[in-house]
Design a protein around this motif. Structure first.
Motif, PDB file in Angstrom:
ATOM      1  N   THR A  23       7.205   8.298  -8.782  1.00 24.82           N
ATOM      2  CA  THR A  23       6.463   7.652  -7.700  1.00 24.82           C
ATOM      3  C   THR A  23       6.774   6.166  -7.710  1.00 24.82           C
ATOM      4  O   THR A  23       6.764   5.524  -8.757  1.00 24.82           O
ATOM      5  N   LEU A  24       7.073   5.637  -6.507  1.00 22.71           N
ATOM      6  CA  LEU A  24       7.372   4.216  -6.327  1.00 22.71           C
ATOM      7  C   LEU A  24       6.380   3.608  -5.354  1.00 22.71           C
ATOM      8  O   LEU A  24       5.878   4.297  -4.464  1.00 22.71           O
ATOM      9  N   GLN A  44       0.804  -1.218   0.000  1.00 25.50           N
ATOM     10  CA  GLN A  44       0.000   0.000   0.000  1.00 25.50           C
ATOM     11  C   GLN A  44       0.840   1.274   0.000  1.00 25.50           C
ATOM     12  O   GLN A  44       0.319   2.364  -0.190  1.00 25.50           O
ATOM     13  N   ILE A  45       2.152   1.137   0.202  1.00 29.56           N
ATOM     14  CA  ILE A  45       3.028   2.305   0.257  1.00 29.56           C
ATOM     15  C   ILE A  45       3.156   2.927  -1.128  1.00 29.56           C
ATOM     16  O   ILE A  45       3.297   2.239  -2.127  1.00 29.56           O
ATOM     17  N   SER A  46       3.118   4.240  -1.175  1.00 25.53           N
ATOM     18  CA  SER A  46       3.359   4.984  -2.408  1.00 25.53           C
ATOM     19  C   SER A  46       4.058   6.278  -2.002  1.00 25.53           C
ATOM     20  O   SER A  46       3.534   7.040  -1.194  1.00 25.53           O
ATOM     21  N   GLU A  47       5.240   6.489  -2.531  1.00 25.89           N
ATOM     22  CA  GLU A  47       6.017   7.689  -2.214  1.00 25.89           C
ATOM     23  C   GLU A  47       6.530   8.311  -3.497  1.00 25.89           C
ATOM     24  O   GLU A  47       6.897   7.610  -4.440  1.00 25.89           O
ATOM     25  N   VAL A  81       8.383   1.528 -10.171  1.00 28.03           N
ATOM     26  CA  VAL A  81       7.969   2.858 -10.603  1.00 28.03           C
ATOM     27  C   VAL A  81       6.514   2.776 -11.038  1.00 28.03           C
ATOM     28  O   VAL A  81       6.156   1.978 -11.902  1.00 28.03           O
ATOM     29  N   THR A  82       5.673   3.601 -10.400  1.00 32.66           N
ATOM     30  CA  THR A  82       4.253   3.596 -10.749  1.00 32.66           C
ATOM     31  C   THR A  82       3.847   4.842 -11.525  1.00 32.66           C
ATOM     32  O   THR A  82       2.790   4.851 -12.157  1.00 32.66           O
ATOM     33  N   ALA A  83       4.683   5.894 -11.473  1.00 30.63           N
ATOM     34  CA  ALA A  83       4.356   7.111 -12.217  1.00 30.63           C
ATOM     35  C   ALA A  83       5.606   7.964 -12.392  1.00 30.63           C
ATOM     36  O   ALA A  83       6.493   7.969 -11.543  1.00 30.63           O
ATOM     37  N   VAL A  84       5.652   8.662 -13.517  1.00 27.83           N
ATOM     38  CA  VAL A  84       6.699   9.651 -13.785  1.00 27.83           C
ATOM     39  C   VAL A  84       5.990  10.890 -14.325  1.00 27.83           C
ATOM     40  O   VAL A  84       5.197  10.789 -15.263  1.00 27.83           O
ATOM     41  N   LYS A  85       6.258  12.038 -13.701  1.00 25.51           N
ATOM     42  CA  LYS A  85       5.670  13.292 -14.164  1.00 25.51           C
ATOM     43  C   LYS A  85       6.809  14.229 -14.557  1.00 25.51           C
ATOM     44  O   LYS A  85       7.761  14.411 -13.799  1.00 25.51           O
ATOM     45  N   LEU A  86       6.707  14.780 -15.749  1.00 27.47           N
ATOM     46  CA  LEU A  86       7.711  15.705 -16.244  1.00 27.47           C
ATOM     47  C   LEU A  86       7.055  17.045 -16.548  1.00 27.47           C
ATOM     48  O   LEU A  86       6.059  17.098 -17.269  1.00 27.47           O
TER      49      LEU A  86
END
Length: 103
Positions: free
Chosen positions: A41-42, A26-29, A48-53
């Motif tokens: 976001t990991l 459940q952790i997301s950082e 890796v669950t997300a990358v925002k640029l």
């Protein structure tokens, strides 16, 4: 020590580890770099669950800078996930030091 007590303790430890795995999932950082220009976001499994640029980071003349920012944001997110794992596992394991967990 009584062998039956050891088996009982192992079963308790197994249940605790299963609970910990569920909570870690459940952790997301999110880690960032370049003043939040890059965010990674990991989850608790270090995936890796997300990358925002920010569009300002996408400069075809300076790809190396973008690559460095992504790596730095990933490292920042990893540190946050590791800290959360330490917090959660410390509470669940009652201070036990289990080799291989790196806690």
């Amino acid at each position: 020590m009584n062998p039956f007590d050891m088996v009982k303790n192992l079963k308790n430890l197994e249940g605790t580890m299963n609970t910990m795995k569920e909570e870690l999932a459940q952790i997301s950082e999110t880690g960032s770099s370049g003043g939040n220009i890059v965010q990674v976001t990991l989850n608790g499994k270090f995936e890796v669950t997300a990358v925002k640029l920010d569009p300002i980071a996408v400069d075809p003349r300076d790809v190396q800078m973008l690559q460095d920012l992504i790596v730095a944001a990933h490292h920042a997110a990893m540190e946050k996930v590791q800290e959360r794992i330490k917090e959660k596992s410390g509470a669940l394991l009652g201070g036990l030091n289990i080799p291989g967990l790196g806690l």
